[in-house]
Enzyme design. Structure first.
Site, PDB file in Angstrom:
ATOM      1  N   SER A  15      39.175 -16.659  28.310  1.00  0.00           N
ATOM      2  CA  SER A  15      39.183 -17.574  29.566  1.00  0.00           C
ATOM      3  C   SER A  15      39.727 -18.803  28.976  1.00  0.00           C
ATOM      4  CB  SER A  15      37.773 -17.880  30.039  1.00  0.00           C
ATOM      5  OG  SER A  15      37.100 -16.871  30.581  1.00  0.00           O
ATOM      6  N   GLY A  16      39.232 -19.533  28.035  1.00  0.00           N
ATOM      7  CA  GLY A  16      39.561 -20.924  27.526  1.00  0.00           C
ATOM      8  C   GLY A  16      41.151 -20.738  26.822  1.00  0.00           C
ATOM      9  N   GLU A  35      45.637 -11.706  20.248  1.00  0.00           N
ATOM     10  CA  GLU A  35      44.119 -11.208  20.704  1.00  0.00           C
ATOM     11  C   GLU A  35      44.006 -10.062  19.974  1.00  0.00           C
ATOM     12  OE1 GLU A  35      41.376 -12.154  22.737  1.00  0.00           O
ATOM     13  OE2 GLU A  35      41.050 -10.200  21.708  1.00  0.00           O
ATOM     14  N   CYS A  43      34.281 -12.700  28.937  1.00  0.00           N
ATOM     15  CA  CYS A  43      34.024 -12.798  30.647  1.00  0.00           C
ATOM     16  C   CYS A  43      34.624 -11.641  31.255  1.00  0.00           C
ATOM     17  CB  CYS A  43      34.346 -14.156  31.102  1.00  0.00           C
ATOM     18  SG  CYS A  43      34.177 -14.241  32.656  1.00  0.00           S
ATOM     19  N   CYS A  48      30.835 -11.533  32.127  1.00  0.00           N
ATOM     20  CA  CYS A  48      30.507 -12.081  33.726  1.00  0.00           C
ATOM     21  C   CYS A  48      30.772 -11.043  34.570  1.00  0.00           C
ATOM     22  CB  CYS A  48      31.141 -13.246  33.974  1.00  0.00           C
ATOM     23  SG  CYS A  48      31.580 -14.226  32.596  1.00  0.00           S
ATOM     24  N   LYS A  51      29.379  -7.567  34.493  1.00  0.00           N
ATOM     25  CA  LYS A  51      28.075  -7.715  34.765  1.00  0.00           C
ATOM     26  C   LYS A  51      27.671  -7.961  36.070  1.00  0.00           C
ATOM     27  CE  LYS A  51      26.556 -11.347  35.269  1.00  0.00           C
ATOM     28  NZ  LYS A  51      26.178 -12.303  34.383  1.00  0.00           N
ATOM     29  N   TYR A  99      45.993 -10.727  33.579  1.00  0.00           N
ATOM     30  CA  TYR A  99      46.013 -11.600  32.609  1.00  0.00           C
ATOM     31  C   TYR A  99      47.219 -11.726  31.598  1.00  0.00           C
ATOM     32  CZ  TYR A  99      41.553 -13.977  33.159  1.00  0.00           C
ATOM     33  OH  TYR A  99      40.505 -14.833  33.479  1.00  0.00           O
ATOM     34  N   ALA A 115      45.087 -12.613  14.323  1.00  0.00           N
ATOM     35  CA  ALA A 115      45.643 -13.783  13.670  1.00  0.00           C
ATOM     36  C   ALA A 115      44.647 -14.519  12.846  1.00  0.00           C
ATOM     37  CB  ALA A 115      46.340 -14.529  14.634  1.00  0.00           C
ATOM     38  N   TYR A 178      19.706 -15.409  29.264  1.00  0.00           N
ATOM     39  CA  TYR A 178      20.600 -15.173  30.529  1.00  0.00           C
ATOM     40  C   TYR A 178      20.799 -13.657  30.528  1.00  0.00           C
ATOM     41  CZ  TYR A 178      22.565 -19.774  31.424  1.00  0.00           C
ATOM     42  OH  TYR A 178      22.979 -20.903  31.807  1.00  0.00           O
ATOM     43  N   ILE A 179      21.262 -13.075  29.224  1.00  0.00           N
ATOM     44  CA  ILE A 179      21.691 -11.567  29.380  1.00  0.00           C
ATOM     45  C   ILE A 179      20.415 -10.695  29.558  1.00  0.00           C
ATOM     46  CG2 ILE A 179      22.889  -9.975  27.939  1.00  0.00           C
ATOM     47  CD1 ILE A 179      24.561 -12.127  26.848  1.00  0.00           C
ATOM     48  N   GLU A 182      19.126 -10.588  33.260  1.00  0.00           N
ATOM     49  CA  GLU A 182      20.267 -10.217  33.850  1.00  0.00           C
ATOM     50  C   GLU A 182      20.023  -8.537  33.669  1.00  0.00           C
ATOM     51  OE1 GLU A 182      23.371 -13.819  34.765  1.00  0.00           O
ATOM     52  OE2 GLU A 182      23.881 -12.095  33.145  1.00  0.00           O
ATOM     53  N   THR A 311      31.801 -19.443  30.801  1.00  0.00           N
ATOM     54  CA  THR A 311      33.183 -19.365  31.093  1.00  0.00           C
ATOM     55  C   THR A 311      33.803 -20.715  31.650  1.00  0.00           C
ATOM     56  OG1 THR A 311      32.832 -17.116  31.460  1.00  0.00           O
ATOM     57  CG2 THR A 311      35.046 -17.960  32.529  1.00  0.00           C
ATOM     58  N   HIS A 436      21.266 -23.484  60.588  1.00  0.00           N
ATOM     59  CA  HIS A 436      20.100 -22.705  60.975  1.00  0.00           C
ATOM     60  C   HIS A 436      20.387 -21.384  61.332  1.00  0.00           C
ATOM     61  CE1 HIS A 436      15.858 -22.269  61.654  1.00  0.00           C
ATOM     62  NE2 HIS A 436      16.270 -21.885  63.163  1.00  0.00           N
ATOM     63  N   GLU A 441      19.451 -24.275  54.051  1.00  0.00           N
ATOM     64  CA  GLU A 441      19.021 -25.462  54.823  1.00  0.00           C
ATOM     65  C   GLU A 441      17.730 -26.352  54.353  1.00  0.00           C
ATOM     66  OE1 GLU A 441      17.608 -24.875  58.846  1.00  0.00           O
ATOM     67  OE2 GLU A 441      17.001 -22.921  58.265  1.00  0.00           O
TER      68      GLU A 441
HETATM   69  P1  NDP Z   1      20.406 -16.862  25.261  1.00  0.00           P
HETATM   70  O1  NDP Z   1      20.369 -18.048  24.243  1.00  0.00           O
HETATM   71  O2  NDP Z   1      20.252 -17.251  26.591  1.00  0.00           O
HETATM   72  O3  NDP Z   1      18.738 -16.176  25.136  1.00  0.00           O
HETATM   73  C1  NDP Z   1      18.468 -15.680  23.753  1.00  0.00           C
HETATM   74  C2  NDP Z   1      17.202 -14.944  23.823  1.00  0.00           C
HETATM   75  O4  NDP Z   1      16.771 -14.248  22.463  1.00  0.00           O
HETATM   76  C3  NDP Z   1      16.220 -16.169  24.036  1.00  0.00           C
HETATM   77  O5  NDP Z   1      15.273 -15.542  24.840  1.00  0.00           O
HETATM   78  C4  NDP Z   1      15.738 -16.308  22.471  1.00  0.00           C
HETATM   79  O6  NDP Z   1      14.422 -16.864  22.219  1.00  0.00           O
HETATM   80  C5  NDP Z   1      15.970 -14.881  22.099  1.00  0.00           C
HETATM   81  N1  NDP Z   1      16.111 -14.720  20.386  1.00  0.00           N
HETATM   82  C6  NDP Z   1      16.861 -15.535  19.953  1.00  0.00           C
HETATM   83  N2  NDP Z   1      16.970 -15.122  18.353  1.00  0.00           N
HETATM   84  C7  NDP Z   1      15.938 -14.362  18.482  1.00  0.00           C
HETATM   85  C8  NDP Z   1      15.210 -13.516  17.584  1.00  0.00           C
HETATM   86  N3  NDP Z   1      15.653 -13.802  16.056  1.00  0.00           N
HETATM   87  N4  NDP Z   1      14.219 -12.684  17.426  1.00  0.00           N
HETATM   88  C9  NDP Z   1      13.704 -12.343  18.652  1.00  0.00           C
HETATM   89  N5  NDP Z   1      14.375 -13.036  19.892  1.00  0.00           N
HETATM   90  C10 NDP Z   1      15.289 -13.998  19.629  1.00  0.00           C
HETATM   91  O7  NDP Z   1      21.277 -15.929  24.689  1.00  0.00           O
HETATM   92  P2  NDP Z   1      21.864 -14.641  25.582  1.00  0.00           P
HETATM   93  O8  NDP Z   1      22.168 -13.759  24.569  1.00  0.00           O
HETATM   94  O9  NDP Z   1      20.998 -14.263  26.626  1.00  0.00           O
HETATM   95  O10 NDP Z   1      23.466 -15.037  26.256  1.00  0.00           O
HETATM   96  C11 NDP Z   1      24.360 -15.792  25.373  1.00  0.00           C
HETATM   97  C12 NDP Z   1      25.119 -16.827  26.107  1.00  0.00           C
HETATM   98  O11 NDP Z   1      25.789 -16.454  27.105  1.00  0.00           O
HETATM   99  C13 NDP Z   1      23.883 -17.896  27.060  1.00  0.00           C
HETATM  100  O12 NDP Z   1      23.464 -18.720  26.346  1.00  0.00           O
HETATM  101  C14 NDP Z   1      24.763 -18.211  28.253  1.00  0.00           C
HETATM  102  O13 NDP Z   1      25.376 -19.417  27.783  1.00  0.00           O
HETATM  103  C15 NDP Z   1      25.885 -17.175  28.089  1.00  0.00           C
HETATM  104  N6  NDP Z   1      25.719 -16.246  29.375  1.00  0.00           N
HETATM  105  C16 NDP Z   1      25.726 -16.861  30.646  1.00  0.00           C
HETATM  106  C17 NDP Z   1      25.275 -16.104  31.831  1.00  0.00           C
HETATM  107  C18 NDP Z   1      25.862 -16.834  32.993  1.00  0.00           C
HETATM  108  O14 NDP Z   1      26.248 -17.779  33.275  1.00  0.00           O
HETATM  109  N7  NDP Z   1      25.108 -15.895  34.043  1.00  0.00           N
HETATM  110  C19 NDP Z   1      25.306 -14.632  31.645  1.00  0.00           C
HETATM  111  C20 NDP Z   1      25.233 -14.268  30.415  1.00  0.00           C
HETATM  112  C21 NDP Z   1      25.471 -14.974  29.066  1.00  0.00           C
HETATM  113  P3  NDP Z   1      14.062 -18.360  22.411  1.00  0.00           P
HETATM  114  O15 NDP Z   1      14.018 -18.866  24.050  1.00  0.00           O
HETATM  115  O16 NDP Z   1      12.812 -18.344  21.748  1.00  0.00           O
HETATM  116  O17 NDP Z   1      15.029 -19.088  21.574  1.00  0.00           O
END
Ligand code: NDP
Length: 450
Positions: A15-16, A35, A43, A48, A51, A99, A115, A178-179, A182, A311, A436, A441
């Site tokens: 994306s960037g 690439e 994404c 995204c 997903k 793209y 690259a 997040y992931i 989801e 993204t 409404h 609301e």
């Molecule tokens: P996140 O940083 O959101 O979550 C990582 C999770 O893994 C946390 O619960 C963390 O725990 C845990 N964790 C990290 N290291 C370990 C470990 N060694 N052992 C056990 N648990 C661990 O990352 P994601 O992988 O879910 O997503 C990556 C990024 O992608 C996000 O930060 C987000 O910005 C982006 N994303 C955005 C989405 C959206 O906009 N809807 C959808 C999917 C991804 P703890 O909380 O304790 O650190």
């Protein structure tokens, strides 16, 4: 003769990178992009977009159930994972093509290979060919981080989850970001037994506490099993599937074990340190407000800089870079009040400060909260409630945070984000007439401080 082969060489067509390349070329710069996977990046190809399509697929199960209360009888559909994956693949191919077309139309030269940097102005392609560029933009994104533990080679990340040949009936997910939430919703909605193992006590650290509680409760109510304050210590392939052993000694059988434990920047082997580019401990390229590294000719945008891994943020950073370098309009991408959504079930929309961050930053915070049953569920009978929350800085009356969890929350928060970004006050919200009946609301009807 030009000193360099290109004005701008972008590594990474996500994306960037694509946005930066296209805008720079529009200003007349001679631009190339490399690439090594597929044009479109995380994404579009394995993030995204697929997903969200999977999330939509997973909602039908509840929708079919809910329809009964509205008079629809004898709905007995069967789900085909293979159809979903094939249709998703078709859509991703289409977007990948778009793209490529966008880059070609902008006269950006595409190299579909890896690259790496040789020095501050020189790149080497996978076939050994070297090229030079006045400016190099690193937009290589990130990749899933998987902790090193016995049997980790049997685990998948979100990247593989999009291409599973068979639908897994039993899924263990490690992490609760997040992931993780989801995909827990996706697999659960599509009919799998899902366990989420997380080292702390509730999902989505960093989000507003009420939202975290609400989602944790709803996920459990939907049948997702939580193992809090627990991590996976090993995975073993056995005849019935994958045997997951937890640090408390418990053992569980699964068909797939997915790690969603964060993402790390893609800088390994890129030649950055060798060229003198400063990297953070996790490999992220350290950049200034204009995305410039410590070397004048090298810039970086998106996840590889590990600022905010979203993204739209990467796109904004890429655009700002191109405007600054080629449009003579210095633009620094803002990282304040970035709205975000989590496509969990139920989904979340969020902008501005959480309640705890707001209390830390300001002395007087008023909290407005509303929890309600969406109209649809009065007939569907589903026990699902929504939550809206506004945080107001009492002295200025400014709304400094808005959060929602419930159907359509991401769609609703996008509009609210404009108001929060513009610094509108609670009085402005109150003066806005409601639509409404809607869930949105609530944001203009909350009058009681909690
Ligand atoms: P996140 O940083 O959101 O979550 C990582 C999770 O893994 C946390 O619960 C963390 O725990 C845990 N964790 C990290 N290291 C370990 C470990 N060694 N052992 C056990 N648990 C661990 O990352 P994601 O992988 O879910 O997503 C990556 C990024 O992608 C996000 O930060 C987000 O910005 C982006 N994303 C955005 C989405 C959206 O906009 N809807 C959808 C999917 C991804 P703890 O909380 O304790 O650190």
């Amino acid at each position: 003769m030009a000193r360099f082969d290109y004005d701008l060489f972008v590594i990474g067509a996500g994306s960037g990178g694509v946005r930066a390349a296209r805008i720079a070329a529009g200003f007349g710069a001679k631009v190339a992009i490399a690439e090594e996977h597929r044009i479109g990046g995380t994404c579009v190809i394995r993030g995204c977009i697929p997903k969200k399509l999977f999330v939509q697929a997973s909602h039908y199960a509840a929708d079919f159930e809910d329809a009964v209360g509205f008079g629809w009888q004898q709905i007995k559909p069967e789900f085909s994972w293979k159809t979903l994956v094939a249709n998703k693949d078709k859509e991703i191919d289409r977007l990948n093509g778009l793209y490529i077309q966008t880059l070609q139309k902008a006269t950006v030269q595409i190299f579909e290979c890896r690259a790496v940097l040789k020095d501050a102005h020189t790149l080497e392609l996978a076939d050994g060919k070297t090229l030079t560029a006045e400016t190099i933009l690193i937009a290589t994104g990130g990749h899933p981080y998987l902790p090193d533990l016995p049997g980790i080679e049997h685990a998948i990340s979100s990247s593989e989850a999009f291409y599973l040949v068979d639908f897994p009936k039993r899924v263990v997910i490690s992490g609760a970001g997040y992931i993780a939430v989801e995909f827990a919703g996706i697999f659960n909605g599509l009919g799998a037994d899902v366990t989420v193992a997380y080292r702390r006590d509730k999902v989505l650290r960093g989000f507003d506490e009420d939202v975290r509680d609400h989602l944790t409760r709803h996920m459990a109510q939907d049948g997702i099993k939580f193992r809090f304050e627990t991590v996976i210590s090993s995975i073993e392939k056995v005849s019935g599937g994958l045997e997951v052993t937890y640090d408390n000694g418990d053992v569980e059988l699964a068909d797939q074990v997915m790690f969603a434990t964060g993402r790390v920047p893609n800088t390994d082997g890129l030649g950055l340190s060798e060229a003198g580019v400063q990297l953070a401990a996790n490999g992220a390229v350290i950049v200034d407000d204009y995305s410039r590294s410590n070397l004048d000719s090298i810039f970086a945008v998106g996840d590889v800089t590990d600022r905010i891994q979203l993204t739209p943020v990467a796109i904004r950073e890429g655009h700002a870079f191109a405007l600054t370098q080629y449009g003579d309009v210095p633009v620094s991408p803002e990282h304040d009040n970035v709205p975000s959504a989590v496509f969990s079930n139920p989904p979340i929309g969020s902008v501005g400060l959480t309640e705890s961050a707001a209390r830390e930053k300001y002395q007087n915070i008023d909290v407005y909260k509303s929890e309600f049953r969406p109209l649809k569920h009065t007939l569907s009978g589903r026990d699902e409630r929504s939550l809206t929350k506004l945080l107001v800085e009492a002295d200025s009356d400014r709304v400094v945070g808005a959060h929602m969890i419930g159907p359509d929350a991401p769609e609703i928060i996008q509009g609210i984000a404009i108001a929060v970004k513009k610094g509108l006050t609670k009085t402005d919200f109150d003066a806005t007439l409601a639509i409404h009946p809607s869930s949105a609301e609530e944001f203009v009807l909350m009058r009681e401080k909690s």
